[in-house]
Enzyme design. Structure first.
Site, mmCIF file in Angstrom:
data_model
loop_
_atom_site.group_PDB
_atom_site.id
_atom_site.type_symbol
_atom_site.label_atom_id
_atom_site.label_comp_id
_atom_site.label_asym_id
_atom_site.label_seq_id
_atom_site.Cartn_x
_atom_site.Cartn_y
_atom_site.Cartn_z
ATOM 1 N N HIS A 1 -25.532 -21.199 12.992
ATOM 2 C CA HIS A 1 -25.605 -20.429 11.743
ATOM 3 C C HIS A 1 -24.280 -19.724 11.459
ATOM 4 C CE1 HIS A 1 -29.797 -20.789 13.128
ATOM 5 N NE2 HIS A 1 -30.122 -20.775 11.849
ATOM 6 N N ASN B 1 -42.878 -15.746 6.206
ATOM 7 C CA ASN B 1 -43.200 -14.343 5.907
ATOM 8 C C ASN B 1 -43.069 -14.086 4.413
ATOM 9 O OD1 ASN B 1 -40.196 -14.697 6.911
ATOM 10 N ND2 ASN B 1 -40.183 -13.042 5.417
ATOM 11 N N HIS C 1 -34.118 -21.653 19.163
ATOM 12 C CA HIS C 1 -33.296 -22.835 18.899
ATOM 13 C C HIS C 1 -32.781 -23.349 20.235
ATOM 14 C CE1 HIS C 1 -33.060 -20.730 15.061
ATOM 15 N NE2 HIS C 1 -32.673 -21.841 14.492
ATOM 16 N N HIS D 1 -37.750 -11.155 13.694
ATOM 17 C CA HIS D 1 -37.564 -12.562 14.075
ATOM 18 C C HIS D 1 -38.807 -13.053 14.825
ATOM 19 C CE1 HIS D 1 -35.425 -16.237 15.016
ATOM 20 N NE2 HIS D 1 -35.487 -16.017 16.313
ATOM 21 N N SER E 1 -35.795 -22.868 12.879
ATOM 22 C CA SER E 1 -36.404 -21.882 13.788
ATOM 23 C C SER E 1 -37.873 -22.167 14.046
ATOM 24 C CB SER E 1 -36.338 -20.477 13.186
ATOM 25 O OG SER E 1 -35.031 -20.085 12.997
ATOM 26 N N ALA F 1 -37.027 -22.065 8.459
ATOM 27 C CA ALA F 1 -38.035 -21.034 8.226
ATOM 28 C C ALA F 1 -37.477 -20.157 7.111
ATOM 29 C CB ALA F 1 -38.237 -20.220 9.486
ATOM 30 N N TYR G 1 -24.065 -16.738 10.414
ATOM 31 C CA TYR G 1 -24.128 -15.337 10.884
ATOM 32 C C TYR G 1 -23.774 -15.170 12.355
ATOM 33 C CZ TYR G 1 -28.860 -16.651 12.454
ATOM 34 O OH TYR G 1 -29.912 -17.271 13.050
ATOM 35 N N GLU G 2 -23.698 -16.305 13.079
ATOM 36 C CA GLU G 2 -23.306 -16.208 14.485
ATOM 37 C C GLU G 2 -21.794 -16.027 14.618
ATOM 38 O OE1 GLU G 2 -25.786 -19.089 17.128
ATOM 39 O OE2 GLU G 2 -25.943 -19.822 15.079
ATOM 40 N N MET H 1 -31.306 -18.247 5.747
ATOM 41 C CA MET H 1 -29.916 -18.046 6.192
ATOM 42 C C MET H 1 -29.283 -19.360 6.660
ATOM 43 S SD MET H 1 -30.631 -14.727 8.561
ATOM 44 C CE MET H 1 -31.820 -13.459 8.072
ATOM 45 N N SER H 2 -29.798 -20.481 6.180
ATOM 46 C CA SER H 2 -29.270 -21.765 6.686
ATOM 47 C C SER H 2 -29.345 -22.828 5.602
ATOM 48 C CB SER H 2 -30.091 -22.207 7.903
ATOM 49 O OG SER H 2 -31.404 -22.550 7.514
HETATM 50 N N1 HPA Z 1 -35.101 -13.750 4.789
HETATM 51 C C1 HPA Z 1 -34.063 -14.464 5.223
HETATM 52 N N2 HPA Z 1 -34.173 -15.411 6.136
HETATM 53 C C2 HPA Z 1 -35.387 -15.675 6.637
HETATM 54 C C3 HPA Z 1 -36.519 -14.956 6.224
HETATM 55 C C4 HPA Z 1 -36.365 -13.924 5.240
HETATM 56 O O1 HPA Z 1 -37.327 -13.250 4.822
HETATM 57 N N3 HPA Z 1 -37.583 -15.467 6.915
HETATM 58 C C5 HPA Z 1 -37.083 -16.451 7.707
HETATM 59 N N4 HPA Z 1 -35.762 -16.579 7.537
#
Ligand code: HPA
Length: 266
Positions: free
Chosen positions: A77, A229, A55, A241, A25, A107, A79-80, A205-206
């Site tokens: 992903h 973050n 993406h 996001h 990302s 990320a 989750y998609e 998540m990847s």
């Molecule tokens: N959690 C899960 N996935 C993420 C995060 C997070 O804080 N930041 C970027 N992808």
């Protein structure tokens, strides 16, 4: 799969990539700058189109720092709603194209309280909390064994090389454990507390599905997280996001020079 390989080899005129990079990302810019040829996923047999903003969704071929590279500009992903097998199919394609070293980027949220947004972290190891595994199903013995060893997915020599590159660029590099959840929800503060107790330094998540398949296929894996973050906590800060993309955007020139240096030294 054979059809995909034939299609790509025809399009690329026999270009044989030795290194693969999956760009996470907000980190796709490298493939805008270095692009000898791009093929949208939508044209490649078996590939699924990328649906997440930030993406792009194309396979980019380029010679960078003297190395033949194939980049995924955008990944799919879990989750998609795709299966684990679908999201890791491109890794198998890369393997069949001749890729021996795979650089996985993402990320991620900081679980380690000493990490700051824009920090880069080399993956030392991972914890799979996604609730599934891409190797479930009949095994293709031509790719790898039924019960693959996972004792050193992220190769030590590659991690050392990456650390050296960071040092030369005066990048304050972290090395830590990445824990993958399925998403698409960000974590609750209690889930982050659990991740910390598990020994994780970052969450995302990847990456884990691709790392599992690459390791299984005998590829050498290097993983790099861009900390976007601070992970969820009880201090009332909300996470979006947009914030993730904004921070990776800020870190992208550092990220780019880091990758270029690594490619030159590989
Ligand atoms: N959690 C899960 N996935 C993420 C995060 C997070 O804080 N930041 C970027 N992808």
């Amino acid at each position: 799969m054979d059809e995909a390989i034939r299609f790509i080899e025809e399009k690329t005129n026999g270009f044989k990539p030795e290194i693969g990079i999956i760009l996470g990302s907000g980190l796709g810019e490298l493939a805008d700058e270095y692009c000898d040829l791009a093929i949208p996923y939508s044209e490649i047999p078996g590939f699924i189109k990328s649906t997440v903003s930030g993406h792009k969704g194309r396979l980019v071929f380029a010679e960078i720092s003297g190395k033949k590279v194939v980049m995924m500009q955008g990944r799919n992903h879990f989750y998609e709603g795709h299966t684990m097998q679908e999201i890791t199919y491109p890794v198998k394609v890369m393997k069949k194209l001749g890729v021996e070293t795979l650089i996985l980027t993402n990320a991620a949220g900081a679980v380690n309280e000493s990490y700051r947004p824009s920090d880069l972290m080399i993956l030392k190891d991972h914890i799979n909390c996604m609730g599934s595994n891409p190797l479930i199903g009949p095994n293709d013995d031509s790719l790898g064994e039924r019960f693959p060893d996972m004792s050193e997915v992220y190769k030590k020599d590659l991690r050392e090389l990456a650390k050296k590159c960071a040092e030369e660029l005066s990048i304050d590099i972290k090395e830590g454990v990445y824990l993958a959840n399925s998403g698409p929800c960000y974590e609750t503060p209690s889930e982050i507390h659990m991740a910390r107790m598990f020994g994780a330094d970052a969450v995302g998540m990847s990456t884990v599905p691709e790392a599992i398949v690459a390791n299984y296929c005998g590829m050498r894996v290097l993983g790099i997280s861009c900390i976007s973050n601070a992970a969820s906590s009880h201090d009332g800060d909300r996470l979006s996001h947009a914030e993730v993309i904004e921070t990776t955007n800020k870190a992208k020139s550092k990220f780019k020079s880091f990758i270029l240096k690594i490619l030159a030294k590989l």
